[in-house]
Every structure is written in C-alpha cells, then in structure tokens.
Design an enzyme around this catalytic site. Structure first.
Site, PDB file in Angstrom:
ATOM      1  N   THR A 141       0.827  -1.202   0.000  1.00 59.00           N
ATOM      2  CA  THR A 141       0.000   0.000   0.000  1.00 59.00           C
ATOM      3  C   THR A 141       0.864   1.257   0.000  1.00 59.00           C
ATOM      4  OG1 THR A 141      -1.432   1.282   1.472  1.00 59.00           O
ATOM      5  CG2 THR A 141      -0.096  -0.360   2.526  1.00 59.00           C
ATOM      6  N   ASP A 142       0.308   2.346  -0.487  1.00 62.71           N
ATOM      7  CA  ASP A 142       1.031   3.628  -0.419  1.00 62.71           C
ATOM      8  C   ASP A 142       1.077   4.162   1.016  1.00 62.71           C
ATOM      9  OD1 ASP A 142      -1.673   4.307  -0.154  1.00 62.71           O
ATOM     10  OD2 ASP A 142      -1.609   5.946  -1.615  1.00 62.71           O
ATOM     11  N   GLU A 143       0.279   3.551   1.923  1.00 65.42           N
ATOM     12  CA  GLU A 143       0.231   4.058   3.301  1.00 65.42           C
ATOM     13  C   GLU A 143       1.559   3.847   4.030  1.00 65.42           C
ATOM     14  OE1 GLU A 143      -3.478   3.238   5.343  1.00 65.42           O
ATOM     15  OE2 GLU A 143      -4.521   3.046   3.441  1.00 65.42           O
ATOM     16  N   TYR A 166      -1.696  -0.706  10.907  1.00 63.10           N
ATOM     17  CA  TYR A 166      -1.822  -1.355   9.592  1.00 63.10           C
ATOM     18  C   TYR A 166      -0.641  -1.015   8.697  1.00 63.10           C
ATOM     19  CZ  TYR A 166      -3.226  -1.761   4.683  1.00 63.10           C
ATOM     20  OH  TYR A 166      -3.241  -2.036   3.319  1.00 63.10           O
ATOM     21  N   LYS A 170       2.428  -3.365   7.176  1.00 66.01           N
ATOM     22  CA  LYS A 170       2.683  -3.531   5.733  1.00 66.01           C
ATOM     23  C   LYS A 170       4.106  -3.081   5.398  1.00 66.01           C
ATOM     24  CE  LYS A 170       0.256  -4.729   2.855  1.00 66.01           C
ATOM     25  NZ  LYS A 170      -0.084  -6.078   2.320  1.00 66.01           N
TER      26      LYS A 170
HETATM   27  P1  NAD Z   1      -9.442  -7.696   2.188  1.00 67.58           P
HETATM   28  O1  NAD Z   1      -9.440  -7.425   3.651  1.00 67.58           O
HETATM   29  O2  NAD Z   1     -10.667  -7.455   1.391  1.00 67.58           O
HETATM   30  O3  NAD Z   1      -9.005  -9.215   1.940  1.00 67.58           O
HETATM   31  C1  NAD Z   1      -7.981  -9.846   2.648  1.00 67.58           C
HETATM   32  C2  NAD Z   1      -8.068 -11.342   2.390  1.00 67.58           C
HETATM   33  O4  NAD Z   1      -6.975 -11.968   3.083  1.00 67.58           O
HETATM   34  C3  NAD Z   1      -9.358 -11.969   2.905  1.00 67.58           C
HETATM   35  O5  NAD Z   1      -9.884 -12.855   1.942  1.00 67.58           O
HETATM   36  C4  NAD Z   1      -8.912 -12.735   4.148  1.00 67.58           C
HETATM   37  O6  NAD Z   1      -9.691 -13.872   4.420  1.00 67.58           O
HETATM   38  C5  NAD Z   1      -7.484 -13.099   3.777  1.00 67.58           C
HETATM   39  N1  NAD Z   1      -6.643 -13.329   4.966  1.00 67.58           N
HETATM   40  C6  NAD Z   1      -6.518 -12.505   6.050  1.00 67.58           C
HETATM   41  N2  NAD Z   1      -5.710 -13.080   6.957  1.00 67.58           N
HETATM   42  C7  NAD Z   1      -5.292 -14.258   6.416  1.00 67.58           C
HETATM   43  C8  NAD Z   1      -4.436 -15.294   6.884  1.00 67.58           C
HETATM   44  N3  NAD Z   1      -3.839 -15.217   8.078  1.00 67.58           N
HETATM   45  N4  NAD Z   1      -4.211 -16.363   6.085  1.00 67.58           N
HETATM   46  C9  NAD Z   1      -4.816 -16.431   4.871  1.00 67.58           C
HETATM   47  N5  NAD Z   1      -5.661 -15.503   4.387  1.00 67.58           N
HETATM   48  C10 NAD Z   1      -5.892 -14.424   5.160  1.00 67.58           C
HETATM   49  O7  NAD Z   1      -8.214  -6.849   1.622  1.00 67.58           O
HETATM   50  P2  NAD Z   1      -8.058  -6.080   0.232  1.00 67.58           P
HETATM   51  O8  NAD Z   1      -8.629  -4.730   0.351  1.00 67.58           O
HETATM   52  O9  NAD Z   1      -8.492  -6.981  -0.868  1.00 67.58           O
HETATM   53  O10 NAD Z   1      -6.467  -5.915   0.187  1.00 67.58           O
HETATM   54  C11 NAD Z   1      -5.646  -6.960  -0.363  1.00 67.58           C
HETATM   55  C12 NAD Z   1      -4.196  -6.563  -0.269  1.00 67.58           C
HETATM   56  O11 NAD Z   1      -3.976  -5.345  -0.987  1.00 67.58           O
HETATM   57  C13 NAD Z   1      -3.697  -6.295   1.151  1.00 67.58           C
HETATM   58  O12 NAD Z   1      -2.393  -6.816   1.268  1.00 67.58           O
HETATM   59  C14 NAD Z   1      -3.686  -4.785   1.263  1.00 67.58           C
HETATM   60  O13 NAD Z   1      -2.695  -4.346   2.172  1.00 67.58           O
HETATM   61  C15 NAD Z   1      -3.343  -4.396  -0.156  1.00 67.58           C
HETATM   62  N6  NAD Z   1      -3.854  -3.061  -0.587  1.00 67.58           N
HETATM   63  C16 NAD Z   1      -5.166  -2.751  -0.419  1.00 67.58           C
HETATM   64  C17 NAD Z   1      -5.645  -1.520  -0.861  1.00 67.58           C
HETATM   65  C18 NAD Z   1      -7.111  -1.154  -0.732  1.00 67.58           C
HETATM   66  O14 NAD Z   1      -7.485  -0.030  -1.064  1.00 67.58           O
HETATM   67  N7  NAD Z   1      -7.976  -2.050  -0.298  1.00 67.58           N
HETATM   68  C19 NAD Z   1      -4.766  -0.613  -1.463  1.00 67.58           C
HETATM   69  C20 NAD Z   1      -3.413  -0.970  -1.614  1.00 67.58           C
HETATM   70  C21 NAD Z   1      -2.976  -2.209  -1.176  1.00 67.58           C
HETATM   71  P1  TYD Z   2     -10.808   3.669   4.186  1.00 64.38           P
HETATM   72  O1  TYD Z   2     -11.719   3.235   3.092  1.00 64.38           O
HETATM   73  O2  TYD Z   2     -10.921   3.026   5.533  1.00 64.38           O
HETATM   74  O3  TYD Z   2      -9.325   3.533   3.607  1.00 64.38           O
HETATM   75  P2  TYD Z   2      -7.909   4.056   4.219  1.00 64.38           P
HETATM   76  O4  TYD Z   2      -8.092   4.411   5.635  1.00 64.38           O
HETATM   77  O5  TYD Z   2      -7.033   2.859   4.069  1.00 64.38           O
HETATM   78  O6  TYD Z   2      -7.507   5.206   3.354  1.00 64.38           O
HETATM   79  O7  TYD Z   2     -10.980   5.230   4.396  1.00 64.38           O
HETATM   80  C1  TYD Z   2     -10.840   6.140   3.326  1.00 64.38           C
HETATM   81  C2  TYD Z   2     -10.981   7.533   3.881  1.00 64.38           C
HETATM   82  O8  TYD Z   2     -12.331   7.712   4.331  1.00 64.38           O
HETATM   83  C3  TYD Z   2     -10.126   7.783   5.104  1.00 64.38           C
HETATM   84  O9  TYD Z   2      -9.675   9.140   5.067  1.00 64.38           O
HETATM   85  C4  TYD Z   2     -11.054   7.570   6.276  1.00 64.38           C
HETATM   86  C5  TYD Z   2     -12.396   8.011   5.722  1.00 64.38           C
HETATM   87  N1  TYD Z   2     -13.590   7.313   6.235  1.00 64.38           N
HETATM   88  C6  TYD Z   2     -14.696   8.046   6.661  1.00 64.38           C
HETATM   89  O10 TYD Z   2     -14.684   9.281   6.665  1.00 64.38           O
HETATM   90  N2  TYD Z   2     -15.791   7.355   7.084  1.00 64.38           N
HETATM   91  C7  TYD Z   2     -15.852   5.993   7.102  1.00 64.38           C
HETATM   92  O11 TYD Z   2     -16.889   5.408   7.514  1.00 64.38           O
HETATM   93  C8  TYD Z   2     -14.713   5.270   6.660  1.00 64.38           C
HETATM   94  C9  TYD Z   2     -14.714   3.758   6.679  1.00 64.38           C
HETATM   95  C10 TYD Z   2     -13.597   5.970   6.228  1.00 64.38           C
END
Ligand code: NAD
Ligand code: TYD
Length: 360
Positions: A141-143, A166, A170
């Site tokens: 993630t960019d975070e 988190y 990461k």
């Molecule tokens: P998500 O929470 O929707 O899915 C995570 C998946 O991992 C789930 O299916 C869960 O069951 C599985 N999991 C969790 N713990 C596990 C374990 N111990 N063993 C096996 N499986 C396990 O997450 P997402 O939003 O799809 O994100 C996927 C990846 O992308 C993550 O690594 C996250 O850091 C990265 N990412 C997410 C975003 C975003 O905006 N969602 C952006 C950049 C990077």
């Molecule tokens: P989120 O989707 O949780 O992603 P991330 O924290 O990883 O960026 O949140 C996106 C943005 O929205 C973040 O600035 C937090 C804000 N947010 C709200 O204002 N209300 C909400 O209910 C949630 C879940 C997030």
C-alpha cells in the site's frame, strides 16, 4: 519499455477471497495470454468471502482454479502447499487490511501481515532454492510512506514513514520481502498502490459503507471534517498493473500504482449521494442530509497521492477506468447484488462493528 516477459504457470494467490484478490483472480483467468492455474490460498477471515468468486468457481473450479483453505500464519501448511501444487509464482494479497481495525486490535495485523509474510518467504526460499524462473510479487500500500501535506506525491524513492498499526505492519512486510531478495536471492517485485474501489469491497471501507448506508437511509459517518484526501483507483486497474509487473517488471524492483485521482472525503461522499440518487430515482438532498461528522480516526493520515511515472513508462501501464464511470459501475453493482449485500449485512461483521465503534 522492458521486453522481458515471464511465464506464469502455477500461481499461488494469497487472500484471493478478499476484495482485490478476488477481482485479480477473475482478471487473471480472463487474460488471453494466461494459460496457467490459480491456487487461491485464503483462511476466510471476516473479509474473505467465497461468494466473491462464485462465477470463477463455476467456470474454472477444479480445472484452472482451486481454492485452498489455509492460514498463512501456519508455516507447515504453507510449505506443504508450495510443494504439492509446484507453485512457481506468488501474488501475495492476504492481509488484515483495515486501518480502523488495526487501531482497535493491532495484534492480528502483526501476526498475519508480518509473520504470515515471513512464512510465505520461507516456503519460497526452501522450495525455490537456485531458481530464477519464479517470482514472489508482494502487494502493498502507499500508506507505508506516511501522510502528505497539501502538496507532493509518493514515488518509489519516498522514505518509509508508516503511521498506523496497519501501515507499519505492511511496511515491515515490504522490508522483509526486500531482505529475502537481497540476502537469499529470492526473485521478487513489490507494488505500493493507492486506495482501491469497485465491486466486492467489504463494507467497512469508505465507499461501500457510504453506498450501503445511503440505501438503508442510515447516517453517513464522515471522519473529522472530511478534508482528508485519498487517491482512488478502480480495482481492475490495480489488477492490470500487478499483472504487468508480474510479467515484465524487473526483479527486485518496486512499482507504485495510483489513480492520479485525488478526492477530499467530503466531496466524494457528496458525489456518491448524487450517483446513488440518480440510480435509485431518489433525492440527492435527502441523502446529503444523512452526512454526519463523527469523531476523527486517531492519527488519521491527511493525504495520499502517487506519482506513477515509473510504472507507466517502464511497463506501458495506464488507468483505463475514469472515476465517473467506475463509481457509477460500483454503485450499480451494490444495488444489483442484494444477495451478496444481504449475506454480509446479516453476518458477523456488523456485530464486530457495533461492539467496537460507538460512532456508527
Ligand atoms: P481484504 O481485507 O478485502 O481481503 C484480505 C483477504 O486476506 C481476505 O480474503 C482474508 O480472508 C485473507 N486473509 C486474512 N488473513 C489471512 C491469513 N492469516 N491467512 C490467509 N488468508 C488471510 O483486503 P483487500 O482490500 O483486498 O487488500 C488486499 C491486499 O492489498 C492487502 O495486502 C492490502 O494491504 C493491499 N492493498 C489494499 C488496498 C485497498 O485499497 N484495499 C490498497 C493498496 C494495497
Ligand atoms: P478507508 O476506506 O478506511 O481507507 P484508508 O483508511 O485505508 O484510506 O478510508 C478512506 C478515507 O475515508 C479515510 O480518510 C477515512 C475516511 N472514512 C470516513 O470518513 N468514514 C468511514 O466510515 C470510513 C470507513 C472511512
């Protein structure tokens, strides 16, 4: 642009039952140039949902797609899977992924995101010794870069400065992947991507929370004053970037990926109100009235933005989906899939949210 192209045969996708992982599996299996098999390793936490892959299972289950219920915290199991399915490529999504949950309970983030990643790296090291026709792609993630002020963008050289449990977990996993590459010669690539949105996103993240609450006429919880900025990318554009990196990215390199699409939270919620009102023939003002400013997230990062020049120029990648089209498609998806939504609604996650959040 690089000429190299890897062959992906037995691909282990970790976390394939989650939001991005399930969209990636669908994307990969529909790619004309991909003839391999996908092994989806997932422990099915609250965020893992096999309904995300029902169509994939129906079309490819038992042939090109295999689900394996396993936990990456269990080294023996991970190692056995590497050997049994002759894994040659890993794309590692599995993680605890929600910042708010990491604030309430950080331990699971350390165990899955750090120890789980080490287990995968150790299995890869043991099973791939001396091979250079393999790849470990780590999805991050960019975070990990922390928070930006009003200006500036993250790129591949931005120093790490994670702020939440988190993002710190990461960041740790990114460092471990690089260390295994440097020390043991493990072939790897890493991508750091901005906020994704699209179908199948679990309704704890901002966009699906807002859409579902609008449908239910519940308050729309905007953290703080809503001025925080995120860079949004449609999930298939993330998948296409990952696939390009896996095929043609240089080993040991990092690629940042983003939408070049910055939005203040409050403005984005306003846009969603308009789209949901149009798609449901409702009244946007009525939805806007649901906006409720709630206590801010502790340590809330102000702004993320990505300069993805390297990914674009080296790999020829670009975003294909505009935000207007992607958001409308996402809204329609949540409206058109009441079964998926209702199964989630009736599930454990609501109870967890209710126990841990007084602000909802
Ligand atoms: P998500 O929470 O929707 O899915 C995570 C998946 O991992 C789930 O299916 C869960 O069951 C599985 N999991 C969790 N713990 C596990 C374990 N111990 N063993 C096996 N499986 C396990 O997450 P997402 O939003 O799809 O994100 C996927 C990846 O992308 C993550 O690594 C996250 O850091 C990265 N990412 C997410 C975003 C975003 O905006 N969602 C952006 C950049 C990077
Ligand atoms: P989120 O989707 O949780 O992603 P991330 O924290 O990883 O960026 O949140 C996106 C943005 O929205 C973040 O600035 C937090 C804000 N947010 C709200 O204002 N209300 C909400 O209910 C949630 C879940 C997030």
């Amino acid at each position: 642009m690089t000429e190299q192209s890897r062959t992906l045969s037995n691909v282990l996708v970790t976390g394939g039952a989650g939001f991005i992982g399930s969209n990636f599996i669908r994307f990969l299996l529909s790619d004309e140039g991909f003839n391999g098999k996908v092994f989806n390793l997932d422990s099915l936490t609250y965020a893992g949902n096999l309904e995300n892959l029902r169509d994939v299972h129906d079309e490819h289950g038992g042939t090109r797609y295999h689900f394996i219920e396993a936990d990456i915290r269990d080294f023996e199991r991970v190692d056995e899977i590497f050997a049994k399915y002759e894994i040659d490529t890993v794309v590692h999504f599995a993680a605890e992924s929600h910042v708010d949950r990491s604030i309430v309970g950080p331990r699971a983030f350390i165990e899955t995101n750090i120890i789980g990643t080490v287990n995968l790296l150790e299995a890869a090291r043991a099973r791939w010794a001396g091979r250079d026709d393999v790849l470990f792609h780590h999805v991050s993630t960019d975070e990990v870069f922390g928070s930006l002020g009003e200006t500036g963008q993250f790129n591949e050289s931005t120093p790490y400065d994670p702020k939440s449990p988190y993002s710190a977990s990461k960041a740790s996993s990114d460092h471990l992947v690089r260390a295994w590459g440097h020390t043991y010669g493990l072939p790897f690539t890493i991508s750091n991507c901005s906020n994704n949105y699209g179908p199948y996103q679990f309704p704890e993240k901002m966009i699906p929370v807002m859409i579902m609450n609008m449908v239910d006429r519940k308050p729309l919880p905007v953290y703080g004053d809503g001025s925080n900025v995120r860079d949004w990318l449609y999930v298939d554009d993330h998948s296409s970037a990952i696939l390009r990196i896996m095929r043609s990215g240089r080993s040991s390199e990092t690629y940042v990926v983003g939408g070049e699409n910055e939005w203040q939270n409050l403005k984005l919620v306003g846009s969603l109100c308009t789209i949901v009102a149009e798609e449901t023939k409702g009244d946007a003002d009525e939805l806007l009235d649901l906006i409720t400013f709630v206590t801010d997230r502790p340590g809330h990062d102000l702004r993320y933005a990505i300069d993805c020049t390297k990914t674009k120029s080296e790999l020829g990648w670009t975003q294909r989906h505009t935000f207007a089209e992607g958001l409308r498609h996402t809204v329609r998806w949540y409206l058109d899939n009441p079964t998926w939504v209702n199964h989630i609604r009736s599930g454990e996650y609501r109870k967890w949210m209710e126990r841990n959040y007084d602000r909802r």
